[in-house]
Write an enzyme that holds these catalytic residues in place. Sequence first.
Site, PDB file in Angstrom:
ATOM      1  N   GLU A   1      49.190  28.785  38.351  1.00 36.42           N
ATOM      2  CA  GLU A   1      48.063  28.548  37.485  1.00 36.42           C
ATOM      3  C   GLU A   1      48.581  27.767  36.312  1.00 36.42           C
ATOM      4  O   GLU A   1      49.673  28.478  35.531  1.00 36.42           O
ATOM      5  CB  GLU A   1      47.498  30.044  37.004  1.00 36.42           C
ATOM      6  CG  GLU A   1      46.689  30.561  38.216  1.00 36.42           C
ATOM      7  CD  GLU A   1      46.099  31.929  37.761  1.00 36.42           C
ATOM      8  OE1 GLU A   1      45.877  32.222  36.656  1.00 36.42           O
ATOM      9  OE2 GLU A   1      45.679  32.495  38.717  1.00 36.42           O
TER      10      GLU A   1
ATOM     11  N   ASP B   1      46.511  36.112  44.548  1.00 36.38           N
ATOM     12  CA  ASP B   1      46.712  37.060  43.766  1.00 36.38           C
ATOM     13  C   ASP B   1      45.497  38.065  43.433  1.00 36.38           C
ATOM     14  O   ASP B   1      45.546  39.290  42.845  1.00 36.38           O
ATOM     15  CB  ASP B   1      47.756  36.775  42.407  1.00 36.38           C
ATOM     16  CG  ASP B   1      46.795  35.782  41.642  1.00 36.38           C
ATOM     17  OD1 ASP B   1      45.815  35.516  41.815  1.00 36.38           O
ATOM     18  OD2 ASP B   1      47.374  35.749  40.440  1.00 36.38           O
ATOM     19  N   SER B   2      44.362  37.632  43.831  1.00 30.94           N
ATOM     20  CA  SER B   2      43.202  38.340  43.839  1.00 30.94           C
ATOM     21  C   SER B   2      43.312  39.815  44.794  1.00 30.94           C
ATOM     22  O   SER B   2      42.551  40.605  44.639  1.00 30.94           O
ATOM     23  CB  SER B   2      42.054  37.827  44.359  1.00 30.94           C
ATOM     24  OG  SER B   2      42.418  37.151  45.571  1.00 30.94           O
TER      25      SER B   2
ATOM     26  N   ASP C   1      49.889  32.448  46.319  1.00 28.28           N
ATOM     27  CA  ASP C   1      50.006  32.603  44.908  1.00 28.28           C
ATOM     28  C   ASP C   1      51.106  33.142  44.368  1.00 28.28           C
ATOM     29  O   ASP C   1      51.633  34.325  44.970  1.00 28.28           O
ATOM     30  CB  ASP C   1      48.689  33.391  44.095  1.00 28.28           C
ATOM     31  CG  ASP C   1      47.443  32.732  44.106  1.00 28.28           C
ATOM     32  OD1 ASP C   1      47.689  31.529  43.755  1.00 28.28           O
ATOM     33  OD2 ASP C   1      46.572  33.443  43.919  1.00 28.28           O
TER      34      ASP C   1
ATOM     35  N   GLU D   1      38.637  26.317  38.958  1.00 28.23           N
ATOM     36  CA  GLU D   1      37.703  27.495  38.925  1.00 28.23           C
ATOM     37  C   GLU D   1      36.968  27.553  37.822  1.00 28.23           C
ATOM     38  O   GLU D   1      37.303  27.321  36.737  1.00 28.23           O
ATOM     39  CB  GLU D   1      38.797  28.716  38.897  1.00 28.23           C
ATOM     40  CG  GLU D   1      38.027  30.103  39.092  1.00 28.23           C
ATOM     41  CD  GLU D   1      38.925  31.145  39.318  1.00 28.23           C
ATOM     42  OE1 GLU D   1      40.010  31.048  39.688  1.00 28.23           O
ATOM     43  OE2 GLU D   1      38.348  32.230  39.344  1.00 28.23           O
TER      44      GLU D   1
ATOM     45  N   LYS E   1      51.142  28.457  44.914  1.00 29.71           N
ATOM     46  CA  LYS E   1      50.225  28.139  44.096  1.00 29.71           C
ATOM     47  C   LYS E   1      50.537  28.536  42.541  1.00 29.71           C
ATOM     48  O   LYS E   1      50.867  29.683  42.668  1.00 29.71           O
ATOM     49  CB  LYS E   1      48.834  28.536  44.444  1.00 29.71           C
ATOM     50  CG  LYS E   1      47.360  28.022  43.170  1.00 29.71           C
ATOM     51  CD  LYS E   1      45.913  27.957  43.842  1.00 29.71           C
ATOM     52  CE  LYS E   1      45.453  29.622  44.084  1.00 29.71           C
ATOM     53  NZ  LYS E   1      45.323  30.254  42.737  1.00 29.71           N
TER      54      LYS E   1
END
Length: 272
Positions: free
Chosen positions: A123, A52-53, A91, A190, A121
């Site tokens: 978070e 999602d970057s 993501d 991270e 993925k």
Amino acid sequence: MSVAKKQYKRITTKSLVEMKANGQKIAMLTAYDYTMAKIIDASGIDVILVGDSASNVMAGHETTLPITLDQMIYHASSVIRGIERCLVVVDLPFGTYQGNSKNALDSAIRIMKESGGHAVKLEGGREISESISRILTAGIPVMGHLGLTPQSIYKFGTYTVRAKEEEEADKLLEDAKILEELGCFALVLEKVPAKLAEKVAQSVSIPVIGIGAGSGVDGQVLVTHDMIGMTHEFHPRFLRRYLDLYEEMTNAFKQYIADVKSKDFPNEKEQY
Ligand code: KIV
């Protein structure tokens, strides 16, 4: 005696677990489009993360929060068309899995069905365990993400190193074990201290892929646009730049503009 590294024709979630068991490091990079994915895959990468970057890198947002599920599906389906060998992890964007596990499952199913991605993925740790479990029951592989989780940036306040204090470090280690127990096939760690990251990697049997988490983990991930130097305002300590494309591209564009203005381009051979 060095052991020959196993060659994989196609990378699966199982290959990654096997690679960890064999002490073979895992290389992961981000991609958001067909052309970049094709180059990265052909270079022999193990995993492409459709992160999602993309919200920052492709759309210019300050955070990863604005990107939508439809936009992630667009990026992921472009990446899938470019690859032949690597595993593609996508993501789940902010707001598509935190609310309730039914939403999480619906979002993960849309990613798998509409993009052709191989895994998702998410978070977070224990607080999203219900969502992770429900996604896993549908046979969708899940990668976890702990430490600095950019979707929670407004809770953290800054992008600095996480889990420097014992309490947060203990919680992170417990969360990693919870993710493993739930059935995640791997996790991203991270921006945490290298010692803690190494301890986490040694405490779980699933691969731990680090970004700013030192060398004691099972693999590394970087944002491609950062490591090839297309972005140039961002200088975290963990980032190794392999190219300075910002400089090279700027020079190429300047040269093109000059060639057009001076009527040097196109020349005799460059026309019909
Ligand atoms: O979105 C992303 O690119 C990521 C990596 C930084 C791990 O989550």
